[in-house]
Scaffold this motif. Sequence first.
Motif, PDB file in Angstrom:
ATOM      1  N   LEU A   1      15.761  65.171 105.495  1.00 44.94           N
ATOM      2  CA  LEU A   1      15.362  66.287 104.940  1.00 44.94           C
ATOM      3  C   LEU A   1      16.766  67.150 104.413  1.00 44.94           C
ATOM      4  CD1 LEU A   1      13.676  67.852 108.320  1.00 44.94           C
ATOM      5  CD2 LEU A   1      12.533  67.064 106.120  1.00 44.94           C
ATOM      6  N   SER A   2      17.817  66.499 104.514  1.00 47.61           N
ATOM      7  CA  SER A   2      18.917  67.267 103.696  1.00 47.61           C
ATOM      8  C   SER A   2      18.977  66.715 102.165  1.00 47.61           C
ATOM      9  CB  SER A   2      20.380  66.290 104.228  1.00 47.61           C
ATOM     10  OG  SER A   2      20.137  64.905 104.071  1.00 47.61           O
ATOM     11  N   GLN A   3      18.106  65.808 101.832  1.00 44.18           N
ATOM     12  CA  GLN A   3      17.944  65.725 100.415  1.00 44.18           C
ATOM     13  C   GLN A   3      17.130  66.517  99.506  1.00 44.18           C
ATOM     14  OE1 GLN A   3      16.391  61.329 100.441  1.00 44.18           O
ATOM     15  NE2 GLN A   3      18.135  60.645 101.195  1.00 44.18           N
ATOM     16  N   LEU A   4      16.268  67.396 100.236  1.00 43.61           N
ATOM     17  CA  LEU A   4      15.454  68.103  99.718  1.00 43.61           C
ATOM     18  C   LEU A   4      16.207  69.569  99.365  1.00 43.61           C
ATOM     19  CD1 LEU A   4      12.279  67.751 102.018  1.00 43.61           C
ATOM     20  CD2 LEU A   4      12.615  66.996  99.617  1.00 43.61           C
ATOM     21  N   ASN A   5      17.144  69.248  98.158  1.00 45.03           N
ATOM     22  CA  ASN A   5      17.768  70.578  97.670  1.00 45.03           C
ATOM     23  C   ASN A   5      17.612  70.339  96.148  1.00 45.03           C
ATOM     24  OD1 ASN A   5      19.052  71.056 100.360  1.00 45.03           O
ATOM     25  ND2 ASN A   5      20.571  69.590 100.163  1.00 45.03           N
ATOM     26  N   SER A   6      17.857  71.732  95.535  1.00 46.52           N
ATOM     27  CA  SER A   6      17.623  71.927  94.150  1.00 46.52           C
ATOM     28  C   SER A   6      19.098  71.431  93.719  1.00 46.52           C
ATOM     29  CB  SER A   6      17.281  73.129  93.793  1.00 46.52           C
ATOM     30  OG  SER A   6      17.773  74.142  94.215  1.00 46.52           O
TER      31      SER A   6
END
Length: 864
Positions: free
Chosen positions: A323-328
């Motif tokens: 979930l840490s990858q879901l960043n803009s």
Amino acid sequence: MALVLGSLLLLGLCGNSFSGGQPSSTDAPKTWNYELPATNYETQDSHTAGPIGILFELVHIFLYVVQPRDFPEDTLRKVIQKARESKIDYDKPETLILGLKIIYYEAGIILCSVLGLLFIILMPLVGYFFCMCRCCNKCGGELHQRQKENGLFLRKCFAISLLVICIIISIGIFCGFVANHQVRTRIKRSRKLADSNFKDLRTLLNETPEQIKYILAQYNTTKDKAFSDLNSINSVLGGGILDRLRPNIIPVLDEIKSMATAIKETKEALENMNSTLKSLHQQSTQLSSSLTSVKTSLRASLNDPLCSVRPSSETCNSIRLSLSQLNSNPELRQLPPVDAELDKVNNVLRTDLDGLVQQGYQSLNDIPDRVQSQTKTVIAGIKRVLNSIGSDIDNVTQHLPIQDILSEFSVYVNNTESYIHRNLPTLEEYDSYWWLGGLVICSLLTLIVIFYYLGLLCGVCGYDRHATPTTRGCVSNTGGVFLMVGVGLSFLFCWILMIIVVLTFVFGANVEKLICEPYTSKELFRVLDTPYLLNEDWEYYLSGKLFNKSEMKLTFQQVYSDCKKNRGTYGTLHLENSFDISDYLNINEHTASISSELESLKVNLNIFLLGAAGRKSLQDFAACGIDRMSYDTYLAQTGKSPAGVNLLSFAYDLEAKANSLPPGNLRNSLKRDAQTIKTIHQQRVLPIEQSLSTLYQSVKILQRTGNGLLERVNRILASLDFAQNFITNNISSVIIEETKKYRKTIIGYFEHYLQWIEFSIREKVASCKPVATALDTAVDVFLCSYIIDPLNLFWFGIGKATVFLLPALIFAVKLAKYYRRMDSEDVYDDVETIPMKNMENGNNGYHKDHLYGIHNPVMTSPSH
């Protein structure tokens, strides 16, 4: 008559009293666009004798052997000078010396004539005494055959010699027949030849006015061409000026136009970039919010109790870790704006640089129209001058003396033609008499040689070597009689034939040597052109006779040669001293008025090049900082993903992991979150990627536009300064030079035309070649080829035949003794002294009379 005709025609062309001068050049300028229509004449320039010419050449060779000396120009001059004297003193030494020179020159002809006179005098005397002698049984008149040991050899020699001589005589007779036929044939051609010459002369008379009309018509062609250039002064003069300015101005305007286009492209790129950055900031915020929501939802789903039970716990842990990858990408919201640069470019564009460039183009393109509008008055004045020149040229051609000369010449042509047509029947009648007389002469010689041929034929065919002279056959005896008849006819007529030969020889040889040959070599003209020869008060007879200015060098040879070269009457007769066409067609005088009108041709031109506002606009654009922007910052973001991970792959992976879980709420909620991530990718990530692509294109345009911008602007300004200096310093000289070039073009049309008129009038109009052809026809063709050549061939052939009659009659007399039947023959009393063969046949095949009891009147006469 033919010689008189030729001289009359040549002098008739010259028969107007005008003074002469030096001949003009016959070299036409190389830039002519005009050419007088070619005139076709019917009469051939040269005459060929055909195969019969070989016989004529033989006669010429014989004459050269008889008279090998050169044409006696000095002697002939002195003879003509003596002929002018009213009384000739033959006792003067110079007269005697002149007579000796004539005799020396005529030595060969005199010698041949003396031999002919001796022949004429002696042959009748010899024939008379020979006849008397034969009547007295002398000179072979006694019909008694003398026995000779070489009698057989002598008979053969006499027969062969007579045959060869008869063949030679036959060749001479053949030449006589041919010459006689040639005279009759060629005299019949005289009427056609004369008509052909008169037709050519009338062609000359009729074509001359047409040639003058053609010359005048070409003025309209020249004027139309000049009018065309005057009406097209916008394209001719204006276009010339424009072509001179274009290389120095158009490149500068093209560069400024290119820079104006670059400014517009920069503005568009900045506007696109500015809007793209704003859009990226908004889209990045929305993406971040959407990803935060989906992460919250996933965390809530992962709190499900099933995630605490193996093996689902492992799947849930792996999802929780990802979930840490879901960043803009937060840097998308930190890209610097370009509002300042855009404002500067907009300030530059407040000046319509493109419109200024178009105004510069328009100022150049308007040059032809401005030139035409500024020269309307001058062009109208030039046209008036050109129309007046046409009337001046018309007046000049109407006063040309050629028309008067040809009018008088037509009178000579008509009189000469009437004279010829009136006397040609008489000439043809005399020719008939000559032909009949020649036919009689040739037939008489033919009759004599036929008797010789018959005598040889009968004598050879009827000869019996076993027969004695007193017992020869009738055929052999007839052959001997034929030979003696031929001898008698030879004595009777050969001296008459020789009289005709001598008379025709003296006349024909002298005409050939004193007229025909020197006419061909032009030596006869040199004699006639001798100063003070034909008139002691005139240096040149022709110019004195025709122009009353004997010091003017106008010679027969020059007039003939010029006419032979098809030169015009004006130049041939040197009419420039009475009517100098150069004065009336003075190029400077006629073109001075055109030049003065063109001198007043003034053109004022103002060329617009950008102006101060345009220059400031370029400088402001160079200072707007486009070339100093940090484009790497923008380009770095265009290569990155809008999110920390590929959402589409993340969604597929999440969906796969959800499918590995047992059915239930956890599985369904994870699938819903995966579908939400797909929707975020479709609705948020793809638009951001499209905006980044647009940003990349805009940055590239700005990089290209800003690359070396300051240097480009400085180069454009330097070129602009150079073009402005060129216009300021050189436009006046360009206008002057192009105006001079235009003036030279207009004047050049008329210079070429006036020069062509002068050249044509001098060298081409009323070309007198038919007159030279008529003179050649009269002397070279009619007199020499039609009369003298056949006449000389006639006396050559008949003379040779007549001369060879002398040896022929000698051999015929000798040979007749061997063919005729004798009244007696030699008889030998001493039989013992005669060989056995002679005992049987007689000496040389003769039987002795006493053995056969044949009476021999000679041996038994009382005198014996």
